[in-house]
Scaffold this motif. Structure first.
Motif, PDB file in Angstrom:
ATOM      1  N   PHE A  92       0.828  -1.207   0.000  1.00  0.00           N
ATOM      2  CA  PHE A  92       0.000   0.000   0.000  1.00  0.00           C
ATOM      3  C   PHE A  92       0.864   1.260   0.000  1.00  0.00           C
ATOM      4  N   ARG A  93       0.395   2.274  -0.717  1.00  0.00           N
ATOM      5  CA  ARG A  93       0.948   3.624  -0.650  1.00  0.00           C
ATOM      6  C   ARG A  93      -0.074   4.418   0.164  1.00  0.00           C
ATOM      7  N   ARG A 114     -10.826  -9.496   2.089  1.00  0.00           N
ATOM      8  CA  ARG A 114     -10.383  -9.029   3.397  1.00  0.00           C
ATOM      9  C   ARG A 114      -8.868  -9.178   3.477  1.00  0.00           C
ATOM     10  N   PHE A 115      -8.263  -8.450   4.399  1.00  0.00           N
ATOM     11  CA  PHE A 115      -6.818  -8.565   4.590  1.00  0.00           C
ATOM     12  C   PHE A 115      -6.479  -8.352   6.054  1.00  0.00           C
ATOM     13  N   ILE A 116      -5.343  -8.897   6.436  1.00  0.00           N
ATOM     14  CA  ILE A 116      -4.835  -8.801   7.808  1.00  0.00           C
ATOM     15  C   ILE A 116      -3.580  -7.936   7.760  1.00  0.00           C
ATOM     16  N   VAL A 124      -2.769  -5.631  15.204  1.00  0.00           N
ATOM     17  CA  VAL A 124      -3.024  -6.543  14.089  1.00  0.00           C
ATOM     18  C   VAL A 124      -4.525  -6.773  14.004  1.00  0.00           C
ATOM     19  N   VAL A 125      -5.085  -6.434  12.855  1.00  0.00           N
ATOM     20  CA  VAL A 125      -6.527  -6.506  12.638  1.00  0.00           C
ATOM     21  C   VAL A 125      -6.823  -7.127  11.274  1.00  0.00           C
ATOM     22  N   GLU A 126      -8.062  -7.562  11.097  1.00  0.00           N
ATOM     23  CA  GLU A 126      -8.534  -8.041   9.804  1.00  0.00           C
ATOM     24  C   GLU A 126      -9.609  -7.077   9.335  1.00  0.00           C
ATOM     25  N   ASN A 127      -9.409  -6.513   8.150  1.00  0.00           N
ATOM     26  CA  ASN A 127     -10.334  -5.528   7.606  1.00  0.00           C
ATOM     27  C   ASN A 127     -10.847  -5.941   6.233  1.00  0.00           C
ATOM     28  N   PRO A 132     -11.502   2.764   0.288  1.00  0.00           N
ATOM     29  CA  PRO A 132     -10.367   3.575   0.751  1.00  0.00           C
ATOM     30  C   PRO A 132      -9.059   2.781   0.836  1.00  0.00           C
ATOM     31  N   TRP A 133      -9.133   1.531   1.236  1.00  0.00           N
ATOM     32  CA  TRP A 133      -7.930   0.692   1.268  1.00  0.00           C
ATOM     33  C   TRP A 133      -7.546   0.266  -0.148  1.00  0.00           C
TER      34      TRP A 133
END
Length: 148
Positions: A92-93, A114-116, A124-127, A132-133
């Motif tokens: 990610f930038r 989803r990603f961690i 550390v989270v899973e979103n 936006p990401w």
């Protein structure tokens, strides 16, 4: 028997809840985004492929060097972002015009990927890979699975 991809995602999920600690890579005690990736690598693939030098919070922004991207190219397999699968690594930038310095591991694909990741202030989270990401993703890499 699970695949290596399944093992990568399962291991990343064992890191959920680990507090954010800059430059750390210790499950349950502290990790940043790179530390999460390093810890998953160690648990699933074995020894890390190279030592990680000390780095500041601004990473390589003053020099404008894409150090994380360069390291990913050395040790991971580049692939198209639209071809991402669970177990892949996203780069990610975080701000336009800045270097790419955040990574996450794809945990689910399909319609609602989803990603961690380890994120300052969150640990550390899973979103969900929400718009936006998704707009910040600049590259996708696979672990070198053919070697394992």
């Amino acid at each position: 028997m699970s695949t290596i991809r399944d093992q990568i995602v399962a291991e990343a999920r064992t890191w959920l809840g680990t507090p954010y600690v800059h430059q750390a890579s210790c499950k349950g005690a502290g990790s940043d985004c790179l530390g999460l990736l390093r810890g998953v690598w160690r648990a699933v693939l074995g020894p890390e492929p190279e030592s990680v030098p000390s780095y500041s919070m601004d990473w390589s922004e003053p020099q404008g060097d894409e150090r994380m991207w360069q390291a990913a190219r050395r040790h991971l397999t580049s692939k198209a972002v639209e071809d991402m699968e669970p177990g892949d690594v996203l780069l990610f930038r975080m701000r336009a015009g800045r270097v790419a310095k955040h990574v996450g591991i794809v945990s689910e694909g399909g319609e609602a990927p989803r990603f961690i990741h380890a994120y300052s202030g969150h640990g550390v989270v899973e979103n969900t890979l929400s718009d936006p990401w998704r707009r910040r993703v600049v590259a996708c890499f696979g672990f070198p699975l053919e070697d394992f």
